[in-house]
Design an enzyme around this catalytic site. Structure first.
Site, short mmCIF file in Angstrom:
data_model
loop_
_atom_site.label_atom_id
_atom_site.label_comp_id
_atom_site.label_asym_id
_atom_site.label_seq_id
_atom_site.Cartn_x
_atom_site.Cartn_y
_atom_site.Cartn_z
N ASP A 34 4.78 0.33 7.17
CA ASP A 34 4.56 0.96 5.87
C ASP A 34 5.53 0.37 4.86
O ASP A 34 6.71 0.15 5.14
CB ASP A 34 4.77 2.48 5.99
CG ASP A 34 4.18 3.23 4.81
OD1 ASP A 34 3.17 3.92 4.99
OD2 ASP A 34 4.73 3.10 3.69
N ILE A 35 5.04 0.10 3.66
CA ILE A 35 5.85 -0.52 2.61
C ILE A 35 6.93 0.43 2.10
O ILE A 35 7.93 -0.01 1.53
CB ILE A 35 4.92 -0.99 1.46
CG1 ILE A 35 5.53 -2.15 0.71
CG2 ILE A 35 4.54 0.15 0.55
CD1 ILE A 35 4.54 -2.86 -0.21
N ASN A 91 -3.20 11.88 7.17
CA ASN A 91 -3.44 12.64 5.94
C ASN A 91 -4.92 12.47 5.61
O ASN A 91 -5.42 11.35 5.55
CB ASN A 91 -2.56 12.12 4.81
CG ASN A 91 -1.09 12.36 5.08
OD1 ASN A 91 -0.71 13.36 5.68
ND2 ASN A 91 -0.24 11.43 4.67
N GLN A 98 -3.40 12.05 1.08
CA GLN A 98 -4.00 10.75 1.33
C GLN A 98 -4.13 9.98 0.03
O GLN A 98 -4.67 10.50 -0.96
CB GLN A 98 -5.38 10.90 2.00
CG GLN A 98 -5.95 9.55 2.44
CD GLN A 98 -7.29 9.65 3.17
OE1 GLN A 98 -7.86 10.73 3.30
NE2 GLN A 98 -7.79 8.52 3.64
N HIS A 104 -5.97 5.70 8.36
CA HIS A 104 -4.76 5.12 8.95
C HIS A 104 -3.97 6.23 9.62
O HIS A 104 -3.81 7.32 9.08
CB HIS A 104 -3.90 4.42 7.89
CG HIS A 104 -3.67 5.23 6.65
ND1 HIS A 104 -4.60 5.35 5.64
CD2 HIS A 104 -2.61 5.99 6.28
CE1 HIS A 104 -4.13 6.14 4.70
NE2 HIS A 104 -2.93 6.55 5.06
N HIS A 106 -0.30 7.28 10.68
CA HIS A 106 1.13 6.99 10.49
C HIS A 106 1.84 7.23 11.81
O HIS A 106 1.78 8.34 12.35
CB HIS A 106 1.75 7.94 9.46
CG HIS A 106 1.21 7.87 8.07
ND1 HIS A 106 1.90 7.27 7.04
CD2 HIS A 106 0.06 8.34 7.52
CE1 HIS A 106 1.21 7.38 5.91
NE2 HIS A 106 0.08 8.04 6.17
#
Ligand code: 5GP
Ligand code: ZN
Length: 118
Positions: A34-35, A91, A98, A104, A106
């Site tokens: 994750d960024i 989410n 979301q 996706h 997490h």
């Protein structure tokens, strides 16, 4: 058959059009960091095919949620957080936070994960 959406950020990551730090690739999934990590380990596991959210992916009935869970556990093992514990979060919908509408999971771990959160 591969499905993708032209304006979807995560479809672009799958296609290699947007860079990401990929940590694992499966036949039907990709996992990348994750960024904006919320924990020491924060990896997103996504299907190569586009489904807007976990509900749509589950309803498709092709086992993709299974595959995401399996790949998430492989990521957790590789990151050394499988034994201590990790959280796998989907989410689903804007009211749940979301923001990217390509399903996706997490994978979060490497710190205390109190429950309920916050
Ligand atoms: P959501 O809020 O939809 O559950 O999660 C979307 C996640 O995608 C967020 O945690 C956000 O930090 C991450 N994200 C958004 N844009 C990018 C990007 O371009 N690259 C990566 N690696 N992660 C992103
Ligand atoms: Zn997509």
């Amino acid at each position: 058959m591969t499905t993708s959406e032209p304006d979807c950020l995560f479809c672009k990551i799958v296609a290699g059009e947007v860079p990401a730090e990929i940590v694992r690739e499966g036949g039907s999934t990709v996992a990348f960091r994750d960024i904006n990590p919320q924990a020491p380990t924060h990896v997103l596991v996504i299907p190569r095919d586009h489904y807007p959210d976990a509900g749509a992916a589950g309803r498709a009935g092709v086992g993709i949620m299974d595959e995401i869970a399996r790949e998430a556990h492989e990521v957790a093992e590789a990151e050394g957080i499988a034994a201590s514990g990790y959280r796998l979060v989907f989410n689903t919908g804007p009211g749940a936070g979301q923001t990217v509408f390509h399903v996706h999971g997490h994978v979060l771990g490497g710190r205390g994960l109190e429950w309920p959160p916050g």
